[in-house]
Scaffold this motif. Sequence first.
Motif, PDB file in Angstrom:
ATOM      1  N   ARG A  70       0.810  -1.218   0.000  1.00  0.00           N
ATOM      2  CA  ARG A  70       0.000   0.000   0.000  1.00  0.00           C
ATOM      3  C   ARG A  70       0.848   1.274   0.000  1.00  0.00           C
ATOM      4  N   HIS A  71       2.119   1.152   0.381  1.00  0.00           N
ATOM      5  CA  HIS A  71       3.010   2.308   0.373  1.00  0.00           C
ATOM      6  C   HIS A  71       3.984   2.290  -0.805  1.00  0.00           C
ATOM      7  N   ALA A  90      -3.623  -8.402  -4.073  1.00  0.00           N
ATOM      8  CA  ALA A  90      -4.746  -8.758  -3.199  1.00  0.00           C
ATOM      9  C   ALA A  90      -4.491  -8.353  -1.750  1.00  0.00           C
ATOM     10  N   ASP A  91      -3.289  -8.572  -1.277  1.00  0.00           N
ATOM     11  CA  ASP A  91      -2.945  -8.243   0.112  1.00  0.00           C
ATOM     12  C   ASP A  91      -1.998  -7.058   0.105  1.00  0.00           C
ATOM     13  N   GLU A  92      -2.552  -5.852   0.194  1.00  0.00           N
ATOM     14  CA  GLU A  92      -1.712  -4.660   0.119  1.00  0.00           C
ATOM     15  C   GLU A  92      -0.986  -4.368   1.430  1.00  0.00           C
TER      16      GLU A  92
END
Length: 437
Positions: A70-71, A90-92
């Motif tokens: 996500r970053h 899928a898994d941020e």
Amino acid sequence: MTLVDLTPRARAAERLATLPVVIIGAGPIGLAAAANLLERGIDFTVLEAGEGAGASIGLWGHTRLFSPWRHLIDPASRRLLIAAGWSAPADEGRAPTGHELVDEYLVPLARLDAIRARIRFATRVTAVTREGMDRTRTAGREETPFLVRLQSADGTVSELGARAVIDASGTYTSPNPLGASGLEPLGAADVEDLIVHALPDVLGADRARFAGRHTTVVGAGHSAANTLIALARLAEEEPGTRITWLIRNPTAVRVSASPDDELADRARLGSRLDQLVAVGAIDTVDSFRIARVAAHGDGVRLLGTRRGEPAAHDTDLVVNATGFRPDLTMLREVRLELDDIVESPIRLAPLIDPNVHSCGTVAPHGFAELRHPEPGFFVVGMKSYGRAPTFLLATGYEQVRSVVAWLDGDMPAATQVRLTLPATGVCSTDLGAGSCC
């Protein structure tokens, strides 16, 4: 109809507007700059020395980053990718490896039609200057196009005009020397095949090179920690594999195992390394300052001083994990204003001083902190940090957003620099296999 004869200054400005912004480097920050320029309708050309997007990251792609997905995705790039049908990981909240970052994010971004048409791979920038003037000439400089000299893979040299230049070429291929003086130690050229670049793939492609041999890792940071932990795993599987950790200071201050560390996973990396040292899996040699290296049998002898006395250390291989520095060779004719110590833009230096800041405590900054006396020229990303090791991709994305807004004349957007990071930092490791931020 009355014809108006433009002034020389107006004609120069008109010509500048027809030229692209040149971006040096097709890594995460260079491609983020491209995405921001594309959204604003500004023409650009990306010049990448490697064969594909994220070429430098591919060199250490086996390593897992600290930062979670996500970053690691630039907002403008995300918008363009989603509009083209791309699905985010899928898994941020998971931290990817370098290879995953390239394959799942950078390659799809570089393949977007509007970006792909503007990238030139296998094209190395050798110099940046102004058309018809060197760095000593001032008159008319701001209205004069940049001239970027290129060398293609076959050796062909050409030049490209630009209205502005964004240097996002990074630092991974420009390591700090082994010598404590900041220079390559005497004799290094004679044993260069036994000195390995930071973050080798110890458990993968480079396994045979390290198995059953004595490796000395030089450096006190997280690149060193990753390699040492990987070597310790190798030693469990390959008899005769020995590991020494050699540092210049009395302690490895950059590899913290403190529970007070804001980057909790970074602390766990340090804790794992401390455990390996405590049980004797890794030998340590502290306070060693290398001055010379020499061949010794089939290996290397490091010569220097330790606590003021002459010292020597023998090993089979040396991993240089002493950090990185910006290669400024191609910028010789550009007017730069760099900090004397960190070699970052002078206004940025106080914000990234590694003696004060970690990855997650660097303040948001943009074009104002990154500007140089050369109008329209910016160094961004890891290279903008000079010798400081505290860079985060999320910070670089905000840099280029601000710079591109400034190039577009959008001062409100350029000056409203914002970056929200978790109070505990944004780094994450997987069983101690993380890299620098």
